[in-house]
Design an enzyme around this catalytic site. Structure first.
Site, short mmCIF file in Angstrom:
data_model
loop_
_atom_site.label_atom_id
_atom_site.label_comp_id
_atom_site.label_asym_id
_atom_site.label_seq_id
_atom_site.Cartn_x
_atom_site.Cartn_y
_atom_site.Cartn_z
N CYS A 157 0.79 -1.23 0.00
CA CYS A 157 0.00 0.00 0.00
C CYS A 157 0.82 1.28 0.00
CB CYS A 157 -0.93 0.01 1.21
SG CYS A 157 -2.08 -1.37 1.27
N HIS A 186 -2.76 6.79 3.55
CA HIS A 186 -1.68 5.85 3.88
C HIS A 186 -0.29 6.35 3.50
CE1 HIS A 186 -1.19 1.30 4.88
NE2 HIS A 186 -0.62 2.12 5.76
#
Length: 506
Positions: A68, A124
Site C-alpha cells: 500500500c 496511507h
C-alpha cells in the site's frame, strides 16, 4: 506540416486550451483477475466493464511495489518509493514519518495549473505531528478519508455489512479506532463502514459541481478502501454479488464508479473528463475467497511475481481516447508525467521514474516505456531491484514470499519462502507465459539466442540501475510515537479506547 508534427501540435493545443478534468480511481488489494473485463466469471462490475469497453484497457500495467504505502507514493509522485523514503513496509497510525513535504505530488502539479483538487478515501502516506503529512499539506484543497488502512485499528466491534454483520477478524489492536477526517478535522471515529462509500461519493459529487461553478477543472483522487480486508458494503450491495463479502465490496466499488460517472454526465463533462482506474497492488491471497484473484498470474500482494505487481488499468476519455486494448508497457509511475503533458503543467524539478505515455493514450504513438523495475516491500541497497521486465522478458534476481500471499498452492508465494538469490536469474517470456511457470533457461528444447541476449541485457539494466539509485532516508525507520495517533478527544482516558466519536450511521 508532417503528420507526426500535426499530432504533436494537436496534443499541445489540447494541453493548453482546455485542460481536462481528471478522475483517478484507485482500488485497494484488487487482483488482475478480479474484474469482469479481465476475465472473472462471477464478478459483478458492469460500470467498470463499461469503462473498459469504451476506453483503453491495459494488459501490461504495473506498480513498482506490491504494498500500500510505497505504491501510493509512486502513484502520486512519479518516483520510486525508495527515492522518497517510503520503505520498508507501510506507515501506521503512530508513525513519525510520512511522504516528505519536499516531494511534489500530482495534486500539487495540478493545483498550480488551476485545478480544484480533492481526495476521497485511503491516504496511507503518513499523519505526522499535527497532521503535517496529510493531504491538505500535499496539494489537496479538500480531503475526506481515513489516513491509513481501515484494518489499522480495532474492528471486532464494528459493523461491516448492515444491519449488524460484524467485520471479520480483529484487525490491529492497541490503537485508536480508525478516524474519518474532513481535511484535518475528525468527522467520526470510527465511521459507520456501511455508509462510508456513499459519503465519499457525495463528497466527490460536491467537488465536481463546485469546480464547474468556479469555472475550474477538477482533479479527484478517489482512493477507495475496496477491496481491502475486512470487506464492507452498504445495504444496496450486501449479499447481492454472488461472490461473498469480497464480491459485495467489489460491487459497491463498481457502484461508486457508476455514480461518479453519472455525475460527470449530469454536469455535461463526459468529453472533458479523463478517467483512470487502477489499483495499488495484487490480491491478498492469504484471505482465500475474501482476498481476491490474480487470474493466470503467479502469487499476489507482497511479492514481485506478476500477481503482485501487474494490475488492471482502464483509461477512458470519450472523443479523445479510441476504445481498445493495449499490450504496451506502462506503470503507475507514468501518470504524473503523462497528466502533466495532457494538462500543460510543468514537471517538477526532480528525478522522475515515470514517462509520458500520452502518445499511447491519444493514439499518436507507442509507449516510450521499455523496462519496469520491481522492488520488494522491504528493499535495501545491497540487493537492489529484485526483478526487471524488459520487453516481453522478465528476470527475477531475487525472490521472496509474503504472508499476504500465503494459502496458495504455490510455495514460492508463501512467507516461508525466504529471500532467495537466483544465479542465473529466473527468466520468463511473459508473452507466452504470463503465469511465470516456465523458466526459459531450463527449457528442454534448449535456450534460444534471443533469450540469452535478453538475459544479458536485463542483467546490464539491473547493474546500471542499482549503481545509479540513491535511497532516500527511510521515513518508516523514523519509528513510532503513540502520541501521534489521531484522537477525537485528545485528553481523554483511558487511551486509546476513549477516542470514540462515531457520528451518524449515514
Amino acid at each position: 506540416m508532417a503528420l507526426g508534427t500535426l499530432f504533436l501540435a494537436l496534443a499541445a493545443g489540447l494541453s493548453t486550451a482546455s485542460p481536462p478534468n481528471i478522475l483517478l480511481i484507485f482500488a485497494d488489494d484488487l487482483g488482475y483477475g478480479d474484474l469482469g473485463s479481465y476475465g472473472h466469471p462471477s464478478s459483478t462490475t458492469p460500470n467498470l466493464d463499461q469503462l473498459a469497453e469504451g476506453g483503453l484497457r491495459f494488459t501490461d500495467f504495473y506498480v513498482p511495489v506490491s504494498l500500500c504505502t510505497p505504491s501510493r507514493a509512486a502513484l502520486l509522485t512519479g518516483r520510486l518509493p525508495v527515492r522518497s523514503g517510503m520503505y520498508p513496509g507501510v506507515l501506521g497510525p503512530s508513525s513519525q514519518g510520512g511522504l516528505p513535504l519536499e516531494e511534489v505530488t500530482l495534486a500539487e502539479v495540478l493545483a498550480a495549473r488551476g485545478y480544484l483538487t480533492g481526495m476521497a478515501g485511503k491516504w496511507h502516506l503518513g499523519v505526522g505531528p499535527e497532521g503535517a503529512f496529510l493531504p491538505p499539506h500535499q496539494g489537496f484543497h479538500r480531503f475526506l478519508g481515513i489516513p491509513y488502512s481501515h484494518d489499522q485499528g480495532p474492528c471486532q466491534n464494528l459493523t461491516c455489512f448492515p444491519p449488524d454483520i460484524p467485520c471479520k477478524g480483529g484487525c490491529d489492536q492497541g490503537l485508536v479506532p480508525i478516524p474519518l477526517l474532513a481535511n484535518l478535522t475528525v468527522e467520526a471515529q470510527p465511521p459507520w463502514l456501511p455508509g462510508l462509500e456513499a459519503r465519499y461519493v457525495s463528497f466527490s459529487r460536491d467537488l465536481m459541481a463546485d469546480a464547474q461553478r468556479q469555472g475550474r477543472p477538477f482533479f479527484l483522487y478517489y482512493a477507495s478502501h475496496h477491496t481491502h480486508y475486512p470487506q464492507f458494503s452498504g445495504q444496496s450491495f450486501t449479499k447481492r454479488s454472488g461472490r461473498g463479502p469480497f464480491g459485495d465490496s467489489l460491487m459497491e466499488l463498481d457502484g461508486a464508479v457508476g455514480a461518479l460517472m453519472t455525475t460527470v454526465g449530469d454536469l455535461g463533462l463526459l468529453e472533458e473528463t479523463l478517467v483512470i482506474f487502477t489499483a495499488d497492488n495484487g490480491p491478498e491471497l492469504m484471505r482465500m475467497s475474501n482476498g481476491g484473484c490474480s487470474g493466470l498470474l503467479r502469487c499476489g500482494k507482497g511479492t514481485t511475481f506478476e500477481g503482485g505487481v501487474r494490475e488492471p488499468a482502464l483509461v477512458y476519455w470519450p472523443g479523445h481516447i479510441t476504445p481498445g486494448v493495449t499490450h504496451e508497457l506502462a506503470s503507475s509511475l507514468d501518470l504524473l508525467p503523462t497528466l502533466a503533458a495532457l494538462t500543460g503543467a510543468p514537471l517538477p524539478n526532480v528525478t522522475l521514474d515515470g514517462v509520458d505515455i500520452s502518445p499511447l493514450l491519444l493514439g499518436t504513438g507507442k509507449s516510450p516505456r521499455k523496462s519496469v523495475f520491481f522492488y520488494p516491500p522491504y528493499p535495501d541497497e545491497i540487493h537492489g531491484v529484485f526483478a526487471v521486465r524488459n520487453g516481453k522478458y522478465k528476470a527475477h534476481f531475487f525472490t521472496q514470499g509474503s504472508a499476504h500471499s500465503d494459502t496458495t498452492s504455490d510455495p514460492a508465494c508463501h512467507a516461508a519462502n525466504r529471500l532467495t538469490a537466483h544465479e542465473p536469474p529466473l527468466l520468463y517470456d511473459l508473452s507466452q507465459d504470463p503465469g511465470e511457470n516456465y523458466n526459459v533457461l531450463e527449457s528442454i528444447e534448449g535456450v534460444s539466442p534471443e533469450a540469452l541476449q535478453a538475459l544479458k541485457h536485463i542483467q546490464l539494466l539491473k547493474a546500471q540501475y542499482d549503481a545509479a539509485m540513491t535511497f532516500g532516508p527511510s521515513q518508516i525507520a523514523k519509528g513510532e510515537d503513540p502520541a501521534l495517533q489521531i484522537c477525537c478527544q485528545p485528553s481523554c482516558t483511558p487511551h486509546p479506547v476513549c477516542c470514540h466519536c462515531p457520528g451518524s450511521q449515514s
